[in-house]
Structures are given as structure tokens and as C-alpha cells.
Design an enzyme around this catalytic site. Structure first.
Site, PDB file in Angstrom:
ATOM      1  N   HIS A 148       0.813  -1.218   0.000  1.00  0.00           N
ATOM      2  CA  HIS A 148       0.000   0.000   0.000  1.00  0.00           C
ATOM      3  C   HIS A 148       0.846   1.268   0.000  1.00  0.00           C
ATOM      4  O   HIS A 148       0.403   2.318  -0.482  1.00  0.00           O
ATOM      5  CB  HIS A 148      -0.935   0.011   1.212  1.00  0.00           C
ATOM      6  CG  HIS A 148      -1.972  -1.076   1.163  1.00  0.00           C
ATOM      7  ND1 HIS A 148      -2.764  -1.398   2.250  1.00  0.00           N
ATOM      8  CD2 HIS A 148      -2.340  -1.931   0.167  1.00  0.00           C
ATOM      9  CE1 HIS A 148      -3.575  -2.385   1.924  1.00  0.00           C
ATOM     10  NE2 HIS A 148      -3.331  -2.730   0.672  1.00  0.00           N
ATOM     11  N   PHE A 386      -1.004  -8.283   4.585  1.00  0.00           N
ATOM     12  CA  PHE A 386       0.319  -7.682   4.405  1.00  0.00           C
ATOM     13  C   PHE A 386       0.300  -6.328   3.704  1.00  0.00           C
ATOM     14  O   PHE A 386       1.249  -5.977   2.996  1.00  0.00           O
ATOM     15  CB  PHE A 386       1.239  -8.652   3.644  1.00  0.00           C
ATOM     16  CG  PHE A 386       1.102 -10.076   4.100  1.00  0.00           C
ATOM     17  CD1 PHE A 386       1.551 -10.450   5.355  1.00  0.00           C
ATOM     18  CD2 PHE A 386       0.472 -11.025   3.311  1.00  0.00           C
ATOM     19  CE1 PHE A 386       1.394 -11.752   5.809  1.00  0.00           C
ATOM     20  CE2 PHE A 386       0.308 -12.323   3.749  1.00  0.00           C
ATOM     21  CZ  PHE A 386       0.775 -12.689   5.005  1.00  0.00           C
ATOM     22  N   CYS A 387      -0.750  -5.552   3.922  1.00  0.00           N
ATOM     23  CA  CYS A 387      -0.881  -4.240   3.264  1.00  0.00           C
ATOM     24  C   CYS A 387      -0.681  -4.368   1.756  1.00  0.00           C
ATOM     25  O   CYS A 387      -0.027  -3.539   1.129  1.00  0.00           O
ATOM     26  CB  CYS A 387       0.100  -3.231   3.852  1.00  0.00           C
ATOM     27  SG  CYS A 387      -0.279  -2.781   5.545  1.00  0.00           S
ATOM     28  N   ALA A 388      -1.242  -5.433   1.200  1.00  0.00           N
ATOM     29  CA  ALA A 388      -1.179  -5.673  -0.245  1.00  0.00           C
ATOM     30  C   ALA A 388      -2.497  -6.305  -0.667  1.00  0.00           C
ATOM     31  O   ALA A 388      -2.522  -7.375  -1.284  1.00  0.00           O
ATOM     32  CB  ALA A 388       0.006  -6.561  -0.591  1.00  0.00           C
TER      33      ALA A 388
END
Length: 469
Positions: A148, A386-388
Site C-alpha cells: 500500500h 500484508f498491506c497488499a
């Protein structure tokens, strides 16, 4: 304090298939602070904490911790201070720029700007994109596999996104096709996926971007702690990374790259130190790093980040890669030998990876597996998305997966403990009851205590739920 010793012989025979790779990783490559930390087990006793969460924040190198203690007595506010401590702190802070520039093979005129973290660095760069008559001069192009930090800053400016293909080769072709249409000013790519550890061909991508008149920024938050980068040789325009993943405390970040965009961009943090002259209703901004470093900087964060780069730069590259490769090969082979465990990757043709392994266990929520490994085996790893989020959704993992990550302070025993835990879970199930609290799995009736100086409250309190696309 009672200590539990785990017997590596409980690992099935697949461990015997890779003896030649294990010798390089039986011991840590470099000493890290907290390497012998004892973690309490839910069933009683303690065990050495197996830290497989380096990809989130790596432990500080002991050399860096010692350096911090050496510098700390001299800590003072930097710039414009005539006092002895201020002069030393200023010298340390400014020299840290030279050290970091050298670490990434920067050009002599490249700016080195210290920030809060990698996310901050990319947001800073987003405010420095070139404009013509007050309008953006081009678009930012990025892949859907990004963290992100390298996704959200570009959504506030003209942008295009590309869905990565099943292979790296085809993905490069898709980027070429998009760049060939023109209108792109910046290609933003990760150096290595924070989800799977797969490395992207940054020199090839830099050449491709320049072929079509664009610049390139590499998010090296994951790559820099595992591989040396030379932005001059690779012809990369900007690189960003963070100290907290690079074995330094305090979380300082940095952006290194060509000064023209940075000197013309909107000051990232308006305030003292960022100006030449301030008036009641107008201001003349400084150029150079000061333009974006308003307020009192994170002096010790910058200093320890720089010191960490020196330690990594001094490592024998062959031994460094062999150590990491041995652990990863052992772990991947072991996981793939367990029924119901899937190791995930983005590209079918990727050949180079850092110390990250992403996997899932059939029939078990990723958060529950992570809680079980921590409570019953003293293994720490990461679960979630995982901020993805776009990547996890495309991989068919909308509720998340598990990520084991490791580095210079890791040893083969850490991977062995993880494999023993997964094998035990598949064979015997959970050894304790678990409940969901604050959106996270935790042991029911958890009687373990924190150190007396730490608040004895749930570690997930205040965490973002991260459950809605």
C-alpha cells in the site's frame, strides 16, 4: 524460569533431503539484539523466541545497538546550535546522508532526505512530481502487486495500474505496452514483493522507463535488507527504504535520488528548518534535503540507519546470500512436504527471492495458525493481507495467508521450529482453545504475563480490522 527444548528430530524425513544447504545457516550470520529472547509458552515454560517476522521489523544489529549507546550522550537538536553536543549531533546527522548515499551507490549530486519511513518517502515523492502550468506533467504507473505504501500515494495523482501477468517476462511486456502509449512520468515498482519475496528486474525496468521518457522509483523496503543495490549501475532515479527493516531502531526512512524534482516539489512538512525566510503571509522555501525535513528530525533514527548500512555493506555477499538461501530452501521444501500446505508465489518464472516465504494451511484460518505457533511453539510470524490487498485477492487469498521472513540474525533452527509446529498442527490439531478478540485470534484464558515494565494488555488492541476490501 523453565526452558523448553524442542527436538528437531520430530521433523519428518524431508529434512534429510537438504543437508548440504543447511550448513550455511546453522548459526546467525550477524548478531542481533534480542537473539536469545525467551518467550513464554501457553502450556508452561519458556523457549527461545523464533523470530520469523523480519519482514515487518527486523531486530537491531548488536553493533547498531552499541553505536546508539555511544552516540546517545551526545544527542541534541541539530543545525544552528553552537553547543558542543549540538555540533556533534549535527555532524553525525549530516554525515549519515553520505553513508546512506554510498550504500545505495548514489550519484554525487543525489539528494538524501530522511523521513519517517518508506511510506513517508513515497508520499514525499508524490508531492514532487513535475507539473506544467499547475497540472501534472504525466501519470504514475504501478503494478497491482505493490505494498500500500507504493499504491495509495499515487491514487491522489494521475495514475495507471497494471495487473501483473503469470510470469515476470509477460509482466515486463505489459509494462512496456503501457509505457509505449506515452504520458507516464514515473514508474513505481517494488524491488522485492513483501508478500512472496520475489525480486523484480529493476535494472531492466529502469531501462524500459527511460526508453519511454519516464523515471523510476524503487520501493526497496524489503530488498535493501537482503541485497545490495547500486542505483547508479541500475540507472534508478529514486530509491526508498526504512531503517526498521534494515536492522536499525526508531523507524527512520529515506529517499535517495535526483535532486531536480525534489528541489521543485511541494515541501513535505511545512515548518522550521524548511525555509530560507518566513514572513507573516508568505515564505521562501529552502532547497536540498532541508526543504522536506521541517521540524526537529529523527537524529538517532538517521544515525542508526546509516550505521546499519555500513554493517550490511561489510558483509561477504556470497556468504550473505548462501545463509539466506539455505534457510529459505529448507523452509520451502519442508512446507511443501506437508499435506495441505501451499507455498504461494506471484510469478512462475521468478528465479531470485529474498528471505520471505508465504504459505497457507488448508482448513485453518491464517490468524489462528499464527496464534497457535506463537503460543504453543514460541514462533513469531506474520498473518493477514500484508498491506497488499489487491495482490492477496488476486492470489485467491482474500482473508489472508501466513508469511515467514528472516535475515542475518536467523538460524536454521527457527525454520525447524516452524515446520515442527505446522506438522504438529496437521497431525494433532490445536493444543489449546483459541478465541477471537479485537478481530484477532488469541489463546483463551491466557495466563502468560508480560515483563513487569510492559502494560499487560492485549497486543492487538487498536489494530485496524483489515477485513473489508
Amino acid at each position: 524460569m523453565s526452558t523448553v527444548t524442542f527436538n528437531s528430530n520430530i521433523i519428518p524425513s524431508f529434512a534429510d533431503d537438504i543437508p548440504s544447504t543447511s550448513a550455511a545457516a546453522t548459526r546467525p550470520l550477524a548478531a542481533v539484539t534480542g537473539a536469545e529472547l525467551q518467550a513464554p509458552l501457553i502450556q508452561g515454560g519458556h523457549v527461545r523466541y523464533a523470530n520469523l517476522d523480519y519482514g515487518a521489523s527486523a531486530p537491531a544489529l548488536t553493533v547498531v545497538s552499541a553505536y546508539l549507546n555511544e552516540v546517545l550522550p551526545y544527542y541534541a537538536s541539530v543545525h544552528r546550535g553552537a553547543g558542543y553536543a549540538s555540533q556533534i549531533s549535527t555532524s553525525v546527522y549530516e554525515n549519515s546522508r553520505n553513508i546512506v548515499r554510498e550504500f545505495v551507490g548514489g550519484r554525487p549530486d543525489d539528494s538524501v532526505i530522511f523521513t519517517r519511513n518508506t511510506t513517508d518517502s513515497l508520499n514525499l515523492l508524490a508531492g514532487c512530481l513535475p507539473q506544467i502550468d499547475g497540472r501534472p506533467a504525466g501519470e504514475v504507473l504501478y503494478l497491482d502487486i505493490e505494498h500500500h505504501a507504493n499504491l495509495l500515494p499515487w491514487q491522489g495523482v494521475p495514475h495507471r495500474s497494471v495487473v501483473a501477468a503469470a510470469t515476470l517476462t509477460a509482466t515486463v511486456d505489459k509494462l512496456r505496452a503501457e509505457l509505449s502509449q506515452g504520458g507516464v512520468s514515473l514508474l513505481a515498482v517494488t524491488g522485492a514483493s513483501n508478500v512472496t519475496g520475489e525480486i523484480l528486474p529493476i535494472a531492466e525496468l529502469a531501462s524500459l522507463a527511460h526508453e519511454y521518457g519516464a523515471r523510476i522509483v524503487v520501493d526497496a523496503a524489503q530488498l535493501a535488507p537482503h541485497r545490495r543495490i547500486n542505483i547508479t549501475e541500475a540507472d534508478v532515479d529514486y530509491v526508498v527504504f526504512s531503517g526498521h527493516k534494515l536492522y536499525a531502531p526508531f523507524g527512520a526512512g529515506v529517499v535517495v535520488g535526483r535532486p531536480d524534482w525534489l528541489d521543485a516539489g511541494t515541501p513535505h512538512l511545512a515548518g522550521g528548518g524548511a525555509v530560507r525566510e518566513a514572513r507573516l503571509d508568505s515564505v521562501s522555501w529552502a532547497s536540498g534535503p532541508a526543504r522536506h525535513e521541517g521540524g526537529s528530525p529523527n537524529v538517532l533514527g538517521a544515525a542508526t540507519l546509516a550505521r546499519a548500512t555500513q554493517v550490511l555493506a561489510a558483509l561477504d555477499q556470497e556468504a550473505w546470500h548462501a545463509h539466506e538461501s539455505a534457510i529459505r530452501s529448507y523452509l520451502v521444501s519442508g512446507l511443501e512436504a506437508i499435506d495441505g500446505v501451499t507455498v504461494h508465489r506471484i510469478f512462475t518464472d521468478s528465479v531470485d527471492t529474498i528471505g520471505v516465504v508465504n504459505f497457507s494451511v488448508e482448513g485453518f484460518d491464517a490468524g489462528l495458525v499464527a496464534a497457535y505457533l506463537a503460543a504453543e511453539h514460541g514462533v513469531g510470524l506474520r498473518d493477514g493481507r500484508f498491506c497488499a490487498h489487491p495482490l492477496l485477492k488476486r492470489l485467491g487469498l482474500p482473508s489472508g495467508s501466513l508469511r515467514a521472513s528472516f535475515g542475518v540474525g536467523s538460524r536454521l533452527e527457527d525454520a525447524t521450529r516452524l515446520l515442527a509446529g505446522i506438522e504438529g498442527l496437521k497431525r494433532n490439531g490445536l493444543g489449546w482453545d483459541y478465541v477471537v478478540d479485537e478481530g484477532r485470534w488469541v489463546p483463551a484464558n491466557d495466563h502468560r504475563s508480560y515483563p513487569e515494565w510492559a502494560p499487560n494488555t492485549p497486543g492487538t488492541a487498536g489494530a485496524a480490522p483489515c477485513t473489508v476490501d
